[in-house]
Design a protein around this motif. Structure first.
Motif, PDB file in Angstrom:
ATOM      1  N   HIS A   1      70.420 -14.761 -10.257  1.00  0.00           N
ATOM      2  CA  HIS A   1      71.248 -15.006  -8.776  1.00  0.00           C
ATOM      3  C   HIS A   1      71.472 -16.829  -9.601  1.00  0.00           C
ATOM      4  O   HIS A   1      70.290 -17.337 -10.112  1.00  0.00           O
ATOM      5  CB  HIS A   1      70.280 -15.370  -7.403  1.00  0.00           C
ATOM      6  CG  HIS A   1      71.611 -15.932  -6.407  1.00  0.00           C
ATOM      7  ND1 HIS A   1      71.320 -16.623  -6.318  1.00  0.00           N
ATOM      8  CD2 HIS A   1      72.569 -15.218  -5.571  1.00  0.00           C
ATOM      9  CE1 HIS A   1      72.436 -17.238  -4.917  1.00  0.00           C
ATOM     10  NE2 HIS A   1      72.985 -16.430  -5.378  1.00  0.00           N
ATOM     11  N   PRO A   2      72.663 -17.761  -9.486  1.00  0.00           N
ATOM     12  CA  PRO A   2      72.475 -18.937  -9.783  1.00  0.00           C
ATOM     13  C   PRO A   2      72.108 -19.964  -8.791  1.00  0.00           C
ATOM     14  O   PRO A   2      71.485 -20.651  -9.539  1.00  0.00           O
ATOM     15  CB  PRO A   2      74.196 -18.953  -9.530  1.00  0.00           C
ATOM     16  CG  PRO A   2      74.123 -17.940  -8.833  1.00  0.00           C
ATOM     17  CD  PRO A   2      73.559 -16.960  -8.774  1.00  0.00           C
ATOM     18  N   THR A   3      71.891 -19.962  -8.019  1.00  0.00           N
ATOM     19  CA  THR A   3      70.522 -20.551  -6.924  1.00  0.00           C
ATOM     20  C   THR A   3      69.678 -20.242  -6.978  1.00  0.00           C
ATOM     21  O   THR A   3      68.626 -21.712  -7.392  1.00  0.00           O
ATOM     22  CB  THR A   3      71.588 -20.696  -5.972  1.00  0.00           C
ATOM     23  OG1 THR A   3      72.885 -20.989  -5.231  1.00  0.00           O
ATOM     24  CG2 THR A   3      70.244 -21.465  -4.979  1.00  0.00           C
ATOM     25  N   SER A   4      68.816 -19.100  -6.968  1.00  0.00           N
ATOM     26  CA  SER A   4      67.665 -19.046  -7.042  1.00  0.00           C
ATOM     27  C   SER A   4      66.975 -18.765  -8.535  1.00  0.00           C
ATOM     28  O   SER A   4      65.928 -19.031  -8.815  1.00  0.00           O
ATOM     29  CB  SER A   4      66.806 -17.995  -6.224  1.00  0.00           C
ATOM     30  OG  SER A   4      68.008 -16.815  -5.743  1.00  0.00           O
ATOM     31  N   ARG A   5      67.969 -18.232  -9.105  1.00  0.00           N
ATOM     32  CA  ARG A   5      67.575 -18.464 -10.611  1.00  0.00           C
ATOM     33  C   ARG A   5      65.513 -17.800 -10.871  1.00  0.00           C
ATOM     34  O   ARG A   5      65.149 -18.709 -11.183  1.00  0.00           O
ATOM     35  CB  ARG A   5      67.478 -18.844 -11.164  1.00  0.00           C
ATOM     36  CG  ARG A   5      68.524 -19.728 -10.893  1.00  0.00           C
ATOM     37  CD  ARG A   5      69.382 -20.674 -12.376  1.00  0.00           C
ATOM     38  NE  ARG A   5      68.408 -22.380 -11.466  1.00  0.00           N
ATOM     39  CZ  ARG A   5      68.496 -23.538 -12.350  1.00  0.00           C
ATOM     40  NH1 ARG A   5      69.823 -23.594 -13.615  1.00  0.00           N
ATOM     41  NH2 ARG A   5      68.418 -24.490 -11.899  1.00  0.00           N
ATOM     42  N   GLY A   6      64.685 -16.636  -9.835  1.00  0.00           N
ATOM     43  CA  GLY A   6      63.789 -16.153 -10.629  1.00  0.00           C
ATOM     44  C   GLY A   6      62.831 -17.011  -9.323  1.00  0.00           C
ATOM     45  O   GLY A   6      61.619 -16.888  -9.472  1.00  0.00           O
ATOM     46  N   GLN A   7      63.234 -17.852  -8.678  1.00  0.00           N
ATOM     47  CA  GLN A   7      62.201 -18.872  -7.857  1.00  0.00           C
ATOM     48  C   GLN A   7      62.983 -18.835  -6.310  1.00  0.00           C
ATOM     49  O   GLN A   7      63.690 -18.573  -5.941  1.00  0.00           O
ATOM     50  CB  GLN A   7      62.735 -20.480  -8.788  1.00  0.00           C
ATOM     51  CG  GLN A   7      62.278 -20.130  -9.922  1.00  0.00           C
ATOM     52  CD  GLN A   7      62.772 -21.535 -10.692  1.00  0.00           C
ATOM     53  OE1 GLN A   7      63.706 -22.748 -10.159  1.00  0.00           O
ATOM     54  NE2 GLN A   7      62.286 -21.718 -12.325  1.00  0.00           N
TER      55      GLN A   7
ATOM     56  N   LEU B   1      64.944 -25.857  -3.989  1.00  0.00           N
ATOM     57  CA  LEU B   1      65.131 -25.517  -4.981  1.00  0.00           C
ATOM     58  C   LEU B   1      66.978 -26.795  -5.213  1.00  0.00           C
ATOM     59  O   LEU B   1      66.378 -26.060  -6.474  1.00  0.00           O
ATOM     60  CB  LEU B   1      66.319 -24.097  -4.881  1.00  0.00           C
ATOM     61  CG  LEU B   1      65.032 -23.065  -4.943  1.00  0.00           C
ATOM     62  CD1 LEU B   1      65.085 -22.327  -6.444  1.00  0.00           C
ATOM     63  CD2 LEU B   1      63.757 -23.382  -5.012  1.00  0.00           C
ATOM     64  N   ILE B   2      66.988 -27.140  -4.053  1.00  0.00           N
ATOM     65  CA  ILE B   2      68.013 -28.237  -4.750  1.00  0.00           C
ATOM     66  C   ILE B   2      67.265 -29.577  -5.363  1.00  0.00           C
ATOM     67  O   ILE B   2      67.837 -30.425  -6.566  1.00  0.00           O
ATOM     68  CB  ILE B   2      69.106 -28.627  -4.012  1.00  0.00           C
ATOM     69  CG1 ILE B   2      69.631 -28.188  -3.264  1.00  0.00           C
ATOM     70  CG2 ILE B   2      69.685 -29.938  -3.754  1.00  0.00           C
ATOM     71  CD1 ILE B   2      71.318 -27.938  -2.215  1.00  0.00           C
ATOM     72  N   GLY B   3      66.071 -29.888  -4.217  1.00  0.00           N
ATOM     73  CA  GLY B   3      65.712 -31.320  -4.723  1.00  0.00           C
ATOM     74  C   GLY B   3      64.638 -30.637  -6.120  1.00  0.00           C
ATOM     75  O   GLY B   3      64.520 -31.276  -6.853  1.00  0.00           O
ATOM     76  N   SER B   4      64.357 -29.437  -6.597  1.00  0.00           N
ATOM     77  CA  SER B   4      63.930 -29.372  -8.215  1.00  0.00           C
ATOM     78  C   SER B   4      65.267 -28.955  -9.113  1.00  0.00           C
ATOM     79  O   SER B   4      64.991 -29.406  -9.791  1.00  0.00           O
ATOM     80  CB  SER B   4      62.912 -27.638  -8.384  1.00  0.00           C
ATOM     81  OG  SER B   4      64.419 -26.894  -7.963  1.00  0.00           O
TER      82      SER B   4
ATOM     83  N   CYS C   1      54.905 -17.017 -14.429  1.00  0.00           N
ATOM     84  CA  CYS C   1      54.403 -18.577 -13.426  1.00  0.00           C
ATOM     85  C   CYS C   1      55.016 -19.913 -13.269  1.00  0.00           C
ATOM     86  O   CYS C   1      56.120 -20.066 -13.351  1.00  0.00           O
ATOM     87  CB  CYS C   1      53.209 -18.906 -13.367  1.00  0.00           C
ATOM     88  SG  CYS C   1      52.975 -20.131 -15.213  1.00  0.00           S
ATOM     89  N   ASP C   2      55.959 -19.439 -15.309  1.00  0.00           N
ATOM     90  CA  ASP C   2      56.561 -20.309 -15.202  1.00  0.00           C
ATOM     91  C   ASP C   2      58.382 -20.497 -15.324  1.00  0.00           C
ATOM     92  O   ASP C   2      58.711 -21.256 -15.458  1.00  0.00           O
ATOM     93  CB  ASP C   2      56.903 -20.326 -17.169  1.00  0.00           C
ATOM     94  CG  ASP C   2      56.187 -21.045 -17.731  1.00  0.00           C
ATOM     95  OD1 ASP C   2      55.441 -22.337 -17.844  1.00  0.00           O
ATOM     96  OD2 ASP C   2      54.467 -20.414 -18.371  1.00  0.00           O
ATOM     97  N   ARG C   3      58.127 -18.585 -15.233  1.00  0.00           N
ATOM     98  CA  ARG C   3      60.059 -18.205 -14.841  1.00  0.00           C
ATOM     99  C   ARG C   3      60.020 -18.561 -13.145  1.00  0.00           C
ATOM    100  O   ARG C   3      60.836 -19.013 -12.699  1.00  0.00           O
ATOM    101  CB  ARG C   3      60.023 -17.195 -14.534  1.00  0.00           C
ATOM    102  CG  ARG C   3      60.882 -16.285 -14.662  1.00  0.00           C
ATOM    103  CD  ARG C   3      61.179 -15.080 -15.605  1.00  0.00           C
ATOM    104  NE  ARG C   3      60.261 -14.258 -14.799  1.00  0.00           N
ATOM    105  CZ  ARG C   3      60.575 -12.689 -14.900  1.00  0.00           C
ATOM    106  NH1 ARG C   3      61.185 -12.292 -15.887  1.00  0.00           N
ATOM    107  NH2 ARG C   3      59.420 -12.016 -14.938  1.00  0.00           N
ATOM    108  N   ALA C   4      58.695 -18.579 -12.790  1.00  0.00           N
ATOM    109  CA  ALA C   4      58.714 -19.006 -10.950  1.00  0.00           C
ATOM    110  C   ALA C   4      58.910 -20.109 -10.630  1.00  0.00           C
ATOM    111  O   ALA C   4      58.840 -21.245  -9.679  1.00  0.00           O
ATOM    112  CB  ALA C   4      57.853 -17.790  -9.998  1.00  0.00           C
TER     113      ALA C   4
END
Lengths: 332, 676
Positions: B36-42, B178-181, A305-308
């Motif tokens: 990935h440089p933008t998503s980074r696992g998110q 993901l830009i907002g974050s 969850c921290d990574r996501a």
């Protein structure tokens, strides 16, 4: 029974398992992340970061057809593949997550759909010096069918249950002394975040964290739901019905308690109607409700969850903040 | 299980994820790309649910032709033959410029390129456009004039090193999550944040300064900031002298914008303007981030000019952590523009009016090309309503819900002699078509997409399209061949090879080089590493040009008959006209139907309770929606998202267009609310 395997034996063992199971082994995806993939007989990524995809997804996928209802109203359960899964490369944390989820879905009334996939599946732990840069991963305590313990150039192997003994029968015996050394190392091993999570849990159980804290944490949330979807012990799902020309397909879909509609009533009223309440619930469920229900927290410390989380409010981050702000004395 | 790495189909951030399939070939979910440089696992919530609509039973699976009023299934050959016969017939009888082609920011670069080739080489018209007309056409016009390039000047990684972020007219955490974050992470790292938005958007909770200026007063606000910066000597003199031109004209134009006047126009306190000016100008590295709040006005280009002027005045350009950063909406709206799905340019913004460019494309395509720039999509709708556009091909767009003044759009589309719609779902626009062709969606075809930071990335085929649906590039090739234009591409990589031969900014791009994290254009040759930051040594046009602008109010402001200001836009959970997200279970469940945000003060005056259905009317139409009482909107303003066909915000909006960019004034019109 403790056996000793060299790399050739390991591949031989996996090859035999692959004959009877849908074997998944750690592999590298196109962007270099590690995940469990179907084995093609080729080299396996034996050491590295824990697989990104949570292991429970093999038995409880994000979208999972449950049954089909034909126009006459006849319902047929969705088919489950004949061969069960064999998952290789699970560390103690992922095995704990699977045990947690197994218990949840087996608890009466049992979840037939989950169990049809889970029953007969083979869980193969990979522990010892198998972490990133060959870091030590603690041995497991019976949550798997087979455990392979990386010891440098070879592996110690043991069965987690009698029925799995036969897989290891023809390999030479392993060194019990060495196992004892590794067991001692495991006993001393502590997850870096364990102390903060434990302390935060105690603070929450004593109700020492004010509502204003949850408002602040919630204000950082961008409502991606990733914390829930990445969590291997989150089991909430919603039901999706889709009508096709040949009937209705009912599936379950991973849900998220961070969404407004998760608890919203048909009237529109929502007992968890603010982001602060929902954020509080996410952490409380894992650290207060789960210990009451199951005797242990719902967080297995996997860090997914921290990574996501795009804004840094996963379990480790939140518990660290709770401890630093509300504990009488902070951890080291 | 298979895991196919691809680019997210929603916003322009450019996240990558894996589409996961089980042994039966069914899509089971997505997993963000960890490295990935933008998503980074998110991912955002739409990304996490991007698989959900792909196998929806509403997918179009077979070509259809309207027969006796109803759409009936036909084979591909019949449908394609009819399309060509009708379009070429109209072109022959009424001239090629009686046709209009609408491309899509949802299809790949290759497909946008092919559609502009079809319009220009196949049917002889420059009447091609796409939905950038409705979002960032003001940016392209404004930034090309001032900087020489209409794209985001910097990269997303710049948020990690900036000192200040000035967000104006962008609800970033909802529309580019993901830009907002990344903006939020910058704030927690210590960067300052100024948010200028009339709504209390999520980002505003974390701002050092939240300027709730009245919708449509951005020019006054920005000019006020610049005047104050000059007054206090906070401008970057050396940058102005060495890198810009026309400063004297700017300085003169700013004279009237003293804080008291700006306060009166914008509704802000004069001291807020002074504070914002100081905060922005005192930062060594400051980024301006903007989106539809700047562009979607009848003076959208002026707003963009003012933004650009502010960056030039303070030297916030051409360095890491600075820049003018328009956030592009759709996942390939940057690419659709780059590929020349615009009425005045070929790919790489090479002008159709330039004889050399025309000659180059004529030689490559082996045909004569029209020289007169074509119609903007918004003008084409007006022309169709007037009977001047007679045939239209719409690829993956839904103007019935996305364009301003729905009644006008309906009237225009109904009046057409022939309308072709290529789409993945039976949209409100497809319902009006004479021919509907079923397309493959993002998960079912190969191609490339260009993100907001100019990053060209691969989209990869994870599964086969449903029924007889085909990839857009295959459909367009079939039409090109019917026009006698060479289009024997075996796969999209071959189309990219042609694009790179003809497009200087993409000249170094090939599928082989896009493996990994893609490339940021300009990428002029096969060894070039790509360009994370534009305008480094000098602007793309040479000197950065100050372009003075005067304040003009919106075209239609509240009055006694229509006393409330209507603001429209999107919400985080849904995407545009809802054709995908309303067919994604979790997203649909979160927001199921049309709603209107009303400030509690207004609700009390109107005696409206929360969740009550109300009627909202403008001079152009009326809809119903459920009231949502919230202080997100200021008193006097309401907000309606445009996702919902049953309460279509664009039935109300004003198609008053910016005279240069042709963008409608989606952000301001006058409405009234009555109980139902």
């Amino acid at each position: 029974m403790l056996k000793r395997l060299v790399e050739r034996d390991l591949y031989d063992l996996l090859g035999r398992i692959a004959d009877s199971y849908r074997l998944r082994v750690p592999g590298l995806l196109d962007d270099g992340t590690r995940t469990l993939l179907p084995w093609d007989g080729q080299q396996i990524s034996l050491f590295g970061e824990p697989p990104q995809r949570k292991p429970t997804a093999y038995f409880f996928p994000q979208t999972d057809p449950l049954l089909k209802i034909d126009p006459r109203g006849q319902a047929t359960s969705a088919a489950v593949a004949e061969k069960p899964f064999a998952l290789f490369g699970l560390d103690s944390i992922d095995l704990a997550a699977l045990a947690f989820t197994d218990r949840f879905f087996s608890n009466p009334p049992p979840d037939d759909h989950y169990l049809r996939r889970r029953n007969g599946a083979l869980l193969i732990g990979l522990t010892g010096y198998a972490g990133p840069s060959r870091e030590f991963l603690p041995l497991v305590k019976g949550n798997c069918d087979l455990e392979l313990i990386a010891c440098g150039e070879y592996w110690l192997a043991r069965a987690g249950c009698k029925s799995a003994d036969h897989w290891l029968a023809h390999y030479p015996h392993g060194d019990q002394e060495q196992l004892a050394v590794l067991q001692r190392e495991s006993a001393q091993w502590n997850h870096w975040a364990a102390v903060a999570v434990q302390q935060a849990m105690e603070l929450l159980q004593q109700d020492l964290v004010p509502d204003s804290f949850w408002e602040e944490i919630a204000s950082r949330c961008i409502l991606c739901s990733g914390c829930n979807l990445a969590c291997p012990t989150c089991t909430c799902f919603c039901v999706q019905d889709r009508q096709t020309a040949t009937g209705t397909v009912r599936s379950r879909v991973w849900d998220s308690c961070q969404l407004d509609a998760f608890m919203r009533e048909a009237s529109g009223h929502n007992p968890l109607g603010t982001e602060a309440l929902r954020t509080r619930r996410r952490i409380y469920h894992k650290l207060v409700a789960d210990p009451e229900r199951w005797g242990e927290p719902g967080c297995v410390l996997c860090g997914r969850c921290d990574r996501a989380c795009p804004t840094g409010i996963g379990m480790f981050a939140v518990t660290k903040e709770i401890v630093s702000r509300f504990a009488i004395s902070s951890p080291d | 299980m298979t895991a196919t790495l691809t680019t997210c189909p929603y916003c322009g951030t450019g996240c990558n994820f894996y589409l996961l399939r089980d042994e039966d070939g069914r899509l089971t979910g997505v997993e963000p790309a960890g490295n990935h440089p933008t998503s980074r696992g998110q991912l955002c919530i739409k990304g996490w649910n991007a698989h959900a609509f792909v196998e929806h039973p509403d997918r179009l699976t077979i070509p259809q032709i309207r027969t006796k009023g109803n759409l009936q299934p036909v084979d591909w050959q019949t449908a394609l033959d009819l399309i060509h016969e009708k379009l070429s017939g109209i072109a022959e009888k009424h001239g090629p410029d009686s046709l209009m082609f609408l491309s899509s920011a949802k299809v790949s670069n290759e497909e946008n390129y092919l559609l502009m080739k079809l319009a220009r080489a196949g049917y002889g018209t420059n009447n091609i456009d796409h939905c950038a007309r409705l979002c960032h056409s003001s940016t392209v016009t404004g930034l090309v004039e001032t900087l020489g390039s209409g794209a985001m000047t910097n990269s997303l990684s710049c948020f990690d090193e900036t000192e200040l972020i000035f967000v104006i007219g962008s609800n970033t955490t909802e529309q580019h999550p993901l830009i907002g974050s990344r903006i939020l992470q910058a704030v927690w790292r210590g960067a300052k944040l100024i948010v200028a938005d009339s709504r209390k958007i999520r980002l505003a909770r974390h701002a050092d300064l939240h300027l709730r200026h009245m919708n449509g007063t951005d020019v006054a606000l920005l000019n006020g900031l610049m005047r104050q910066i000059l007054l206090e000597g906070l401008e970057n003199r050396s940058f102005i002298e060495s890198r810009t031109e026309n400063f004297a004209a700017l300085e003169k134009s700013l004279a009237p914008f003293h804080p008291e006047y700006v306060g009166k126009v914008t509704g802000l306190l004069p001291e807020q303007i002074v504070s914002a000016a100081r905060m922005y100008a005192e930062a060594e590295k400051a980024m301006i981030v903007y989106a539809m709040g700047i562009t979607q006005h009848s003076h959208g280009v002026d707003n963009v000019r003012a933004v650009s002027n502010l960056a030039l005045l303070t030297g916030n350009l051409g360095r890491p952590g600075t820049g003018v950063n328009p956030l592009r909406g759709q996942n390939n709206v940057q690419g659709a523009c780059d590929m020349g799905a615009l009425p005045d340019v070929y790919s790489g913004y090479q002008r159709v009016s330039d004889p050399a460019a025309r000659l180059k494309f004529s030689a490559a395509w082996q045909t004569r090309l029209p020289e007169k720039p074509g119609l903007m999509s918004t003008h084409a709708i007006e022309a169709a309503a007037a009977g001047k556009i007679r045939g239209m091909l719409i690829l993956g767009e839904n103007p019935m819900l996305s364009d301003a003044n729905q009644n006008l759009v309906r009237q225009a589309l109904e009046k057409l002699e022939f309308l072709v719609v290529i789409d993945i779902f039976p949209t409100e626009t497809a319902q009006l078509a004479d021919v509907v062709l079923p397309a493959a969606c993002y998960a079912e075809r190969d191609g490339t997409f260009t993100s907001t930071e100019r990053r060209v990335q691969r989209g990869r085929k994870a599964l086969t399209p449903p029924g007889e649906a085909q990839a857009d590039w295959q459909i367009l090739c079939a039409l090109l061949q019917r026009c006698g234009v060479n289009a024997d591409y075996v796969e999209p990589g071959e189309i990219m090879a042609e694009i790179s031969r003809l497009t200087p900014s993409y000249a170094g791009i090939s599928y082989a080089r896009l493996e990994g994290n893609g490339l940021q254009w300009p990428c002029p040759d096969a060894q070039h590493p790509g360009t994370p930051i534009l305008h480094r040594e000098q602007c793309a046009r040479g000197k950065g040009r100050f372009s003075p602008v005067a304040y003009r109010p919106p075209k239609e402001l509240p009055d006694a008959s229509y006393p409330l200001l209507l603001n429209t836009g999107r919400i985080g959970i849904h995407w545009h006209t809802g054709s995908m997200t309303r067919r994604s279970h979790l997203l649909d469940r979160e927001e199921r139907s049309a709603f209107v945000e009303i400030n509690p003060e207004d609700a009390e005056k109107l005696q409206v309770r929360t969740r009550q259905q109300v009627k909202i009317s403008s001079r152009r139409g009326a809809i119903q929606a459920a009231a949502k009482l919230t202080e997100r909107v200021p008193p006097g303003q309401i907000f309606i998202p445009f996702h919902f066909a049953e309460g279509a915000a664009n039935a109300l909006t004003n198609n008053a267009l910016d005279p240069e960019s042709g963008i409608p004034e989606f952000k301001v019109c006058a409405v009234r609310i009555d109980p139902c």
